[in-house]
Scaffold this active site. Structure first.
Site, PDB file in Angstrom:
ATOM      1  N   GLU A 125     -29.623  12.362 -12.511  1.00 29.38           N
ATOM      2  CA  GLU A 125     -30.959  12.494 -13.071  1.00 29.38           C
ATOM      3  C   GLU A 125     -31.831  13.354 -12.154  1.00 29.38           C
ATOM      4  O   GLU A 125     -31.502  13.567 -10.992  1.00 29.38           O
ATOM      5  CB  GLU A 125     -31.605  11.118 -13.264  1.00 29.38           C
ATOM      6  CG  GLU A 125     -31.853  10.345 -11.985  1.00 29.38           C
ATOM      7  CD  GLU A 125     -30.655   9.560 -11.487  1.00 29.38           C
ATOM      8  OE1 GLU A 125     -30.816   8.815 -10.499  1.00 29.38           O
ATOM      9  OE2 GLU A 125     -29.557   9.699 -12.069  1.00 29.38           O
ATOM     10  N   ASN A 148     -11.653  10.844  -1.086  1.00 33.23           N
ATOM     11  CA  ASN A 148     -10.727  11.618  -1.921  1.00 33.23           C
ATOM     12  C   ASN A 148      -9.316  11.500  -1.350  1.00 33.23           C
ATOM     13  O   ASN A 148      -8.730  12.470  -0.855  1.00 33.23           O
ATOM     14  CB  ASN A 148     -11.175  13.085  -1.970  1.00 33.23           C
ATOM     15  CG  ASN A 148     -10.430  13.882  -3.019  1.00 33.23           C
ATOM     16  OD1 ASN A 148      -9.803  13.321  -3.917  1.00 33.23           O
ATOM     17  ND2 ASN A 148     -10.488  15.196  -2.905  1.00 33.23           N
ATOM     18  N   ASP A 163      -7.188  18.380   2.940  1.00 32.41           N
ATOM     19  CA  ASP A 163      -7.184  19.797   2.574  1.00 32.41           C
ATOM     20  C   ASP A 163      -8.632  20.258   2.431  1.00 32.41           C
ATOM     21  O   ASP A 163      -9.410  19.668   1.686  1.00 32.41           O
ATOM     22  CB  ASP A 163      -6.438  19.987   1.252  1.00 32.41           C
ATOM     23  CG  ASP A 163      -6.140  21.446   0.955  1.00 32.41           C
ATOM     24  OD1 ASP A 163      -6.677  22.318   1.663  1.00 32.41           O
ATOM     25  OD2 ASP A 163      -5.375  21.711   0.013  1.00 32.41           O
ATOM     26  N   ASP A 174     -12.756  13.433  -8.554  1.00 34.73           N
ATOM     27  CA  ASP A 174     -12.764  12.445  -7.479  1.00 34.73           C
ATOM     28  C   ASP A 174     -13.958  12.630  -6.551  1.00 34.73           C
ATOM     29  O   ASP A 174     -14.125  11.864  -5.598  1.00 34.73           O
ATOM     30  CB  ASP A 174     -11.471  12.542  -6.657  1.00 34.73           C
ATOM     31  CG  ASP A 174     -10.233  12.300  -7.504  1.00 34.73           C
ATOM     32  OD1 ASP A 174     -10.338  11.551  -8.491  1.00 34.73           O
ATOM     33  OD2 ASP A 174      -9.169  12.860  -7.180  1.00 34.73           O
ATOM     34  N   ASP A 359       5.219  -7.039   2.638  1.00 43.91           N
ATOM     35  CA  ASP A 359       4.826  -6.819   4.024  1.00 43.91           C
ATOM     36  C   ASP A 359       4.460  -5.371   4.318  1.00 43.91           C
ATOM     37  O   ASP A 359       3.716  -5.090   5.254  1.00 43.91           O
ATOM     38  CB  ASP A 359       5.951  -7.260   4.965  1.00 43.91           C
ATOM     39  CG  ASP A 359       6.146  -8.767   4.958  1.00 43.91           C
ATOM     40  OD1 ASP A 359       5.187  -9.469   4.608  1.00 43.91           O
ATOM     41  OD2 ASP A 359       7.245  -9.231   5.304  1.00 43.91           O
ATOM     42  N   HIS A 480       2.795 -15.585   8.632  1.00 45.44           N
ATOM     43  CA  HIS A 480       2.036 -15.065   7.493  1.00 45.44           C
ATOM     44  C   HIS A 480       1.365 -16.186   6.719  1.00 45.44           C
ATOM     45  O   HIS A 480       1.987 -17.227   6.454  1.00 45.44           O
ATOM     46  CB  HIS A 480       2.954 -14.283   6.553  1.00 45.44           C
ATOM     47  CG  HIS A 480       3.592 -13.095   7.191  1.00 45.44           C
ATOM     48  ND1 HIS A 480       4.559 -12.339   6.557  1.00 45.44           N
ATOM     49  CD2 HIS A 480       3.397 -12.518   8.409  1.00 45.44           C
ATOM     50  CE1 HIS A 480       4.932 -11.352   7.365  1.00 45.44           C
ATOM     51  NE2 HIS A 480       4.249 -11.443   8.483  1.00 45.44           N
ATOM     52  N   ASP A 482       0.804 -16.351   3.637  1.00 40.14           N
ATOM     53  CA  ASP A 482       1.432 -16.637   2.338  1.00 40.14           C
ATOM     54  C   ASP A 482       2.563 -17.643   2.444  1.00 40.14           C
ATOM     55  O   ASP A 482       3.146 -18.033   1.432  1.00 40.14           O
ATOM     56  CB  ASP A 482       1.904 -15.354   1.652  1.00 40.14           C
ATOM     57  CG  ASP A 482       3.074 -14.669   2.357  1.00 40.14           C
ATOM     58  OD1 ASP A 482       3.467 -15.110   3.458  1.00 40.14           O
ATOM     59  OD2 ASP A 482       3.594 -13.669   1.809  1.00 40.14           O
ATOM     60  N   CYS A 660       7.163 -12.597  -0.503  1.00 37.16           N
ATOM     61  CA  CYS A 660       7.456 -11.626   0.562  1.00 37.16           C
ATOM     62  C   CYS A 660       8.218 -10.423   0.025  1.00 37.16           C
ATOM     63  O   CYS A 660       8.061  -9.303   0.526  1.00 37.16           O
ATOM     64  CB  CYS A 660       8.286 -12.276   1.669  1.00 37.16           C
ATOM     65  SG  CYS A 660       7.553 -13.758   2.374  1.00 37.16           S
TER      66      CYS A 660
END
Length: 678
Positions: A125, A148, A163, A174, A359, A480, A482, A660
């Protein structure tokens, strides 16, 4: 309103460039002839002025008293059609009838606006008053910038932010659009110019491109076709090498687009805010630098990397194929088909025998009003799957990010089975609509414990929108989180349940079996592994050493239970205890840490209402595994379906389970991160 000090000298004609929306301030006494006591002002209709402090006028254009603090304030309401098409004159008097001198200003008005999507609606805007600041929340403001970090190419890949040129027009989506809008004469007065500039700090975080303007001369039609219809030509305006650059003034009622590219995520040394400036420069004399007479500033916040919890819809499941995991793959395929999502199998030539998909990487995404795409966070563990996230996932609209510590700092806790995120929660009135990141670390008083490496922790904390919670996981052999916790969706309460491994629940189940006359039922019936000892329920309950080990494990889980209740705002009714036993094993250093005694059912994959759970091979009662029966009963009460997957030899014996060995890319949150009240 921007104020600019202006010099007004008597007996001189001065050309002045005035920017609409700014105000020129001139000290009349400073530029007056000696002996001046009065003054009068006359101007063309497009010029507005007033005097401060207010002077007493007896009639229009009658001389006014001149004081040493008399200021003339000048502004213009509309852009000029031509250079010097407006005028303002000041006459000085010794008394009301004695003219001592006159100053004449030839005014040219231009309108200049550097604009961004400050209201976050996907449209740039014009002249939003909040474009130079950032505010969180649904009533907030400030433009958003994506890193990006995807790759428009499918061969010879590298993230686009590495780049410094735009190789494909598709890369522009992007980036965030910034628009320079001008109104006024066809060109600026001689010597004036516009310059865009950033700080050295900002240059580490962004690049700015613009389209080549229409006056470009192409050598032939083929060159023009290539640039205008294939890749176009987008010169680099600002970068780490160029902090300031002149940009075109397009004149009349013109617009010039710029494309801002994010280069790095928020981190310990970067708060995510980037400022871009546009200045109008005025010439003084040949050989003397120009001076800025007007500056616009816009701000961008770099979008954070956001994790997705188990409660979000699954889109794709990733697993590895190895020589010994056919049963595991069949079980995974079954639960994936039930869930209606995709299954991506990483073949052995790619995984090189590394089966631990969880992992190696963590899926997340980045989001803005104009673009959204998934971004994989590559863990620093760097096993034989280390090239998979970069080589196989990085691509168009699929980003990549990693944090590389010094190699000596990496431990098992840097694998991403040790990185999870909760569903949305409210804690003491504070809402976390994107959940909270959970990581495992050493016990606070430990001096030799393992920790997730600092660069990864710093990165996670810097994203802000999913404030991390540290849990104690170093008591586990692998380490871990989990291994002792997960979340599943639920139709009531907070919309989910926290599942915790519980030796107490395990012993309660085994004592119940013994009481019902099933003490001779054996563990691991049906396991195709001759080296596995098949203990009975009675033998497990008699093993005092195992009981002590599990008392220690329960105390570690309870420590985390209290942290999770406090940091996620949970109550006991939000938690389900799963019957899982552990055993302690001694490491070379002499420290004892815990492993699951049988396949760890909490280490599951959650795909909507379908759960893929490690098959525990518990005592069989009336032809059914008692552990499976208990697990099914607990989950079916939430409307969830259990599929038990045989991962005993292919994962459990190698110190891991279903979770895992798999990973899930999920649909992003509907909630927009910039609407958080921070």
């Amino acid at each position: 309103m921007l104020h600019r000090t202006l010099r007004v000298d008597y007996d001189q004609t001065t050309s002045v460039l005035c920017v609409i929306g700014s105000e020129l301030r001139a000290s009349l006494d400073r530029g007056a002839p000696p002996g001046s006591k009065f003054f009068s002002v006359k101007c063309t209709p497009s010029v507005q002025y007033h005097i401060t402090p207010p002077a007493k006028e007896t009639s229009h254009l009658s001389p006014m008293a001149l004081n040493d603090n008399t200021m003339l304030l000048i502004s213009m309401s509309a852009p000029s059609e031509h250079e010097n098409d407006s005028k303002l004159s000041v006459k000085y008097y010794g008394d009301k009838n004695e003219e001592l001198g006159r100053a004449l200003l030839l005014l040219t008005a231009v309108e200049i606006s550097l604009d961004v999507d400050a209201d976050r609606d996907g449209i740039v805007e014009k002249n939003n008053p909040n474009k130079g600041s950032w505010k969180w929340g649904p009533d907030g403001h400030g433009a958003i910038l994506l890193v990006n970090c995807d790759c428009e190419r499918t061969y010879w890949k590298s993230p686009d932010n590495e780049d410094d040129r735009i190789a494909r027009v598709s890369d522009l989506k992007d980036m965030s659009t910034m628009v320079l809008r001008t109104r006024g004469p066809a060109k600026l007065p001689e010597g004036y110019k516009l310059a865009m500039h950033i700080s050295q700090g900002a240059a580490e975080s962004i690049r700015v491109f613009r389209p080549r303007t229409n006056d470009v001369k192409y050598s032939n039609f083929a060159e023009r076709l290539m640039y205008e219809n294939f890749v176009k030509d987008y010169p680099l305006v600002l970068s780490s090498d160029v902090l300031s650059k002149e940009v075109p003034y397009v004149g009349d009622d013109g617009e010039l687009k710029f494309y801002v590219e994010g280069l790095r995520f928020p981190d310990k040394d970067f708060d995510g805010l980037v400022y871009i400036n546009l200045s109008l420069l005025e010439p003084i004399a040949e050989g003397i630098p120009e001076t800025p007479i007007f500056t616009e500033t816009v701000v961008f916040r770099v979008a954070p990397w956001i994790m997705t919890p188990n409660t979000l819809q699954p889109e794709e499941v990733l697993v590895c194929s190895t020589r010994d995991n056919i049963k595991f793959l069949k079980g995974m395929e079954s639960v994936v088909v039930k869930s209606g999502c995709k299954l991506k199998i990483c073949k052995e030539y790619m995984n090189r025998g590394d089966r631990w998909m969880q992992d190696e990487l963590e899926f997340g995404y980045i989001d803005s009003p104009h673009q959204q795409f998934p971004v994989v966070l590559d863990s620093p563990r760097d096993g034989k799957l280390q090239d998979f996230p970069y080589n196989e996932l990085l691509g168009p609209d699929f980003g990549y990010v990693t944090r590389e510590p010094e190699r000596k700092d990496v431990s098992s806790l840097d694998s991403f089975g040790n990185l999870e995120v909760s569903p949305p929660v409210t804690v003491n009135g504070r809402k976390y609509p994107l959940g909270r990141i959970l990581i495992g670390v050493a016990f606070p008083t430990a001096t030799l414990g393992r920790n997730m490496t600092k660069v990864v922790q710093d990165f996670l904390w810097a994203q802000k929108v999913q404030e991390p919670v540290a849990l104690f996981s170093d008591w586990l052999f692998v380490g871990h989180i989990d291994e002792f916790m997960t979340f599943v969706p639920a139709p009531d309460r907070k919309g989910f349940r926290l599942l915790l491994a519980s030796p107490d629940a395990g012993y309660k189940l085994f004592r119940g079996l013994q009481k019902d006359g099933h003490g001779e039922a054996k563990m691991f019936e049906g396991v195709e592994d001759e080296g596995t000892e098949r203990e009975t329920v009675d033998e497990i309950l008699k093993n005092k050493s195992l009981r002590k080990q599990n008392s220690y494990v329960q105390s570690c889980v309870d420590w985390n239970r209290d942290v999770l209740k406090r940091e996620l705002g949970l109550e006991e009714e939000d938690i389900i205890d799963l019957p899982i036993l552990f055993k302690l094993v001694k490491e070379k250093c002499g420290t004892s840490r815990a492993l699951a005694y049988y396949p760890d059912m909490v280490n599951m994959i959650v795909l909507g209402k379908n759960l893929g759970i490690p098959k525990p091979f518990g005592p069989r009662v009336n032809g059914r595994c008692a552990l499976e029966a208990e697990m099914s009963s607990l989950m079916e009460g939430l409307g969830l379906n259990c599929t038990f997957i045989d991962n005993f030899k292919s994962y459990h014996k190698l110190l891991g389970e279903v979770h895992c060995g798999s990973n899930v890319r999920r649909k992003p949150f509907d909630f927009k991160w910039w609407n958080l009240n921070m």
